[in-house]
Design an enzyme around this catalytic site. Structure first.
Site, PDB file in Angstrom:
ATOM      1  N   ASP A 221       0.807  -1.213   0.000  1.00 12.80           N
ATOM      2  CA  ASP A 221       0.000   0.000   0.000  1.00 12.80           C
ATOM      3  C   ASP A 221       0.848   1.276   0.000  1.00 12.80           C
ATOM      4  OD1 ASP A 221       1.001  -0.310   2.496  1.00 12.80           O
ATOM      5  OD2 ASP A 221      -0.883   0.094   3.561  1.00 12.80           O
TER       6      ASP A 221
ATOM      7  N   HIS B 294      24.771   6.440 -18.211  1.00 19.24           N
ATOM      8  CA  HIS B 294      23.608   6.441 -17.313  1.00 19.24           C
ATOM      9  C   HIS B 294      23.928   5.832 -15.946  1.00 19.24           C
ATOM     10  CE1 HIS B 294      20.617   6.847 -20.886  1.00 19.24           C
ATOM     11  NE2 HIS B 294      21.211   7.982 -20.584  1.00 19.24           N
TER      12      HIS B 294
ATOM     13  N   ASP C 119      26.100  14.581 -12.454  1.00 19.04           N
ATOM     14  CA  ASP C 119      25.027  15.091 -13.318  1.00 19.04           C
ATOM     15  C   ASP C 119      23.775  15.056 -12.461  1.00 19.04           C
ATOM     16  OD1 ASP C 119      22.993  15.543 -15.140  1.00 19.04           O
ATOM     17  OD2 ASP C 119      23.823  14.212 -16.679  1.00 19.04           O
TER      18      ASP C 119
ATOM     19  N   ASP D 101      19.290  20.953 -14.910  1.00 15.19           N
ATOM     20  CA  ASP D 101      20.094  19.821 -15.383  1.00 15.19           C
ATOM     21  C   ASP D 101      21.539  20.298 -15.512  1.00 15.19           C
ATOM     22  OD1 ASP D 101      20.956  17.483 -16.506  1.00 15.19           O
ATOM     23  OD2 ASP D 101      19.813  17.674 -18.369  1.00 15.19           O
TER      24      ASP D 101
ATOM     25  N   HIS E 226      27.091  11.023 -27.558  1.00 14.62           N
ATOM     26  CA  HIS E 226      25.729  11.531 -27.357  1.00 14.62           C
ATOM     27  C   HIS E 226      25.597  12.910 -27.991  1.00 14.62           C
ATOM     28  CE1 HIS E 226      27.117  14.204 -24.109  1.00 14.62           C
ATOM     29  NE2 HIS E 226      27.754  13.168 -23.569  1.00 14.62           N
TER      30      HIS E 226
ATOM     31  N   HIS F  11      19.391  19.046 -25.214  1.00 17.85           N
ATOM     32  CA  HIS F  11      17.971  18.700 -25.343  1.00 17.85           C
ATOM     33  C   HIS F  11      17.174  19.847 -24.750  1.00 17.85           C
ATOM     34  CE1 HIS F  11      18.147  17.714 -21.032  1.00 17.85           C
ATOM     35  NE2 HIS F  11      19.272  17.071 -21.303  1.00 17.85           N
TER      36      HIS F  11
ATOM     37  N   HIS G 214      14.013  16.191 -19.905  1.00 23.30           N
ATOM     38  CA  HIS G 214      14.063  16.077 -21.372  1.00 23.30           C
ATOM     39  C   HIS G 214      12.706  16.590 -21.830  1.00 23.30           C
ATOM     40  CE1 HIS G 214      17.331  12.696 -21.262  1.00 23.30           C
ATOM     41  NE2 HIS G 214      17.755  13.848 -20.796  1.00 23.30           N
TER      42      HIS G 214
ATOM     43  N   GLU H 211      25.731  20.245 -23.349  1.00 22.68           N
ATOM     44  CA  GLU H 211      26.401  19.259 -22.509  1.00 22.68           C
ATOM     45  C   GLU H 211      27.363  18.336 -23.261  1.00 22.68           C
ATOM     46  OE1 GLU H 211      23.784  16.044 -21.133  1.00 22.68           O
ATOM     47  OE2 GLU H 211      22.076  17.211 -21.826  1.00 22.68           O
TER      48      GLU H 211
ATOM     49  N   TYR I 256      34.575  10.591 -23.161  1.00 24.83           N
ATOM     50  CA  TYR I 256      34.584   9.392 -22.313  1.00 24.83           C
ATOM     51  C   TYR I 256      35.617   8.435 -22.910  1.00 24.83           C
ATOM     52  CZ  TYR I 256      30.220  11.808 -21.631  1.00 24.83           C
ATOM     53  OH  TYR I 256      29.287  12.800 -21.435  1.00 24.83           O
TER      54      TYR I 256
ATOM     55  N   ARG J 267      32.032  15.422 -18.544  1.00 24.18           N
ATOM     56  CA  ARG J 267      30.915  16.118 -19.191  1.00 24.18           C
ATOM     57  C   ARG J 267      30.736  17.444 -18.461  1.00 24.18           C
ATOM     58  NH1 ARG J 267      27.625  12.363 -19.239  1.00 24.18           N
ATOM     59  NH2 ARG J 267      26.239  12.713 -17.474  1.00 24.18           N
TER      60      ARG J 267
ATOM     61  N   GLU K  21      27.783  20.473 -18.325  1.00 21.00           N
ATOM     62  CA  GLU K  21      26.409  20.727 -18.789  1.00 21.00           C
ATOM     63  C   GLU K  21      25.824  21.960 -18.111  1.00 21.00           C
ATOM     64  OE1 GLU K  21      23.580  17.592 -17.794  1.00 21.00           O
ATOM     65  OE2 GLU K  21      22.205  18.338 -19.328  1.00 21.00           O
TER      66      GLU K  21
HETATM   67  N1  GLY Z   1      20.594  14.399 -16.776  1.00 19.66           N
HETATM   68  C1  GLY Z   1      20.105  13.884 -17.977  1.00 19.66           C
HETATM   69  C2  GLY Z   1      20.716  14.532 -19.102  1.00 19.66           C
HETATM   70  O1  GLY Z   1      21.708  15.207 -18.960  1.00 19.66           O
HETATM   71  O2  GLY Z   1      20.234  14.470 -20.191  1.00 19.66           O
HETATM   72 MN    MN Z   2      20.908  16.937 -19.966  1.00 23.45          MN
HETATM   73 MN    MN Z   3      22.279  16.070 -17.102  1.00 22.90          MN
END
Ligand code: GLY
Ligand code: MN
Ligand code: MN
Length: 476
Positions: free
Chosen positions: A46, A253, A270, A281, A364, A368, A375, A418, A422, A439, A441
């Site tokens: 529950d 991820h 991140d 983000d 990547h 976004h 996103h 971002e 890597y 990274r 961002e």
């Molecule tokens: N934190 C997810 C991205 O950077 O897209």
């Molecule tokens: Mn992002």
């Molecule tokens: Mn991010």
């Protein structure tokens, strides 16, 4: 059900009324739109997962309770279905606004108990031309709408007309949400500044614990982020935080786990909070002990230079893809200069770009849309140029790809920028760079003449990161 002491204050209802009116104007004559909020999700037995409203519904109501649905008609009328007042349930689950109070509080035309929705909808759909709702978002909604339409159909012999078209409301709402309005921008700024503060505190905690000779784990820094998010008023993280020590940073991820953070490692964080329904983000990569090594700094400065190149193009009139192309050009040149890629094997910078050789280290996209959802919604294709297609073959997969012109940037759009690198160990890759993942961002709001970075409360230059980690100030 999640118990809450009180609902958050409902802000200026005129913002939501104006958005509903904008939707109504786009429904076409005789149109009707249905926008449910999100369901509650059981976690086990529950206990439910922490409740999060549906972003489209919130955008049009400012209402955060579960069990609610909004109906808008082309004549501008709005009807809310919501949980009825029930003192017995409210003792357990928390305050409910209820239909009577919802009308003045939310500025809707009328409100009823959600228990009445099934009985009322067929009548509301009767003699309408088009029924709009968000497609493929709410499980079972298509079937529910079909049932309501069947009830209208059963009355056609008495002269009722059944809507002949069903259309995806996302196409209307996504375009509206893509452009952040004056109500949203200060909230997004606040989300960005809370997250920036959290990143600073996590960096300082890392250096402080290592200086004290303590066993630092990824979860210690995750705890610092969560503490800061709540401390400064955010409700929860906007997505699962990544806190990745050393080689873990090469897992795109990765989630904050228990790996040890060692002096000499880089740490990639991140993480961003959600504040009053709006995300942030941010990614920063920093030396766990506060001092970059030579190879770490070389790669860091390269990623930062690529981000700078993209930021310079985050301005009205440029295209969304221009930012990615700019990062690729800088990173490709840097990969050759630093020997990550062997020019005798891959050729010059244009070859690296054309053949996508950079993809080994940068796999990547550069950004976004961001907003209520991390996103966020919004088309990446320029709507006025939808028909202009061209074909190209992907150099790595050989797949034929249909291209459409990328979205032209305009004031009010909000995108992340971002870039990253890597480096997984591989033959021919200099060992000094092995297992480094970086990274950087930030969230860029397109303005009239450039962009505003909402997340620069946390420094990004290597020297500035080193300085703030030396300083290690305690939380104010
Ligand atoms: N934190 C997810 C991205 O950077 O897209
Ligand atoms: Mn992002
Ligand atoms: Mn991010």
């Amino acid at each position: 059900m999640q118990a809450t002491a009180s609902t958050p204050a409902i802000p200026a209802q005129s913002v939501y009324a104006e958005r509903r009116a904008q939707v109504a104007r786009q429904l076409g004559e005789g149109g009707i739109a249905i926008i449910p909020t999100a369901p509650e999700h059981p976690r086990n037995r529950d206990s439910d997962f922490l409740y999060r409203h549906d972003s489209y519904f919130y955008y049009l109501t400012g209402f955060t309770e579960p069990n609610a649905s909004l109906v808008i008609t082309a004549d501008g009328k709005s009807t809310l279905f919501c949980a009825p007042k029930d003192l017995a349930r409210e003792i357990w689950d928390g305050y409910r606004l209820g239909p009577d109070a919802a009308v003045p509080a939310l500025g809707v035309s009328e409100a009823y108990s959600v228990a009445e929705q099934a009985a009322r909808m067929p009548k509301m759909l009767e003699n309408r031309s088009v029924v709009w709702y968000p497609f493929a978002i709410h499980q079972g909604l298509e079937g529910t709408v079909a049932q309501w339409l069947n009830s209208v159909r059963a009355r056609t012999r008495y002269g009722a007309l059944v809507p002949e078209q069903q259309r995806d409301l996302c196409s209307v709402l996504d375009e509206m949400r893509l452009f952040k309005d004056a109500h949203e921008v200060p909230i997004l700024r606040r989300a960005g500044s809370i997250s920036a503060r959290a990143h600073i505190l996590a960096m300082q905690r890392s250096a402080r614990m290592l200086r004290a000779g303590q066993d630092v784990r990824e979860y210690h820094l995750d705890a610092e982020l969560l503490q800061a998010f709540r401390e400064y008023g955010s409700q929860y993280p906007a997505y699962g935080s990544i806190v990745a020590a050393g080689a873990n940073a090469c897992v795109l991820h990765y989630r904050a786990d228990a790996a040890p953070i060692r002096s000499g490692d880089l740490v990639l964080i991140d993480a961003g909070c959600e504040f009053d329904g709006y995300a942030s983000d941010i990614t920063r990569t920093f030396p766990a002990n506060g001092k970059f090594s030579g190879p770490q700094r070389d790669l860091y400065d390269l990623v930062l230079a690529s981000q700078d190149a993209a930021i310079a193009l985050a301005r009205p009139g440029k295209r969304f893809n221009d930012m990615h192309d700019a990062t690729v050009a800088v990173l490709a040149q840097g990969m050759l200069d630093l020997g990550l890629l062997d020019k005798n094997k891959v050729g010059g910078v244009q070859d690296v770009i054309d053949k996508r050789s950079y993809f080994q280290f940068y796999m990547h996209r550069t950004g976004h849309w961001m907003g209520m959802d991390v996103h966020d919604c919004g088309s990446y294709i320029e709507p006025s140029e939808l028909g202009q297609t061209s074909e190209r073959r992907d150099p790595l997969s050989g797949e034929l790809i249909l291209n459409r012109p990328s979205r032209i940037l305009r004031p009010g759009m909000l995108t992340t920028i971002e870039p990253g690198i890597y480096v997984r160990p591989a033959d021919g890759v200099p060992e000094a760079f092995h297992n480094i993942g970086i990274r950087i961002e930030d969230d860029a709001l397109i303005t009239e003449d450039g962009c505003e970075l909402l997340t620069r409360g946390v420094p990004v230059k290597a020297d500035e990161i080193e300085a703030l980690m030396r300083d290690g100030a305690a939380r104010p």
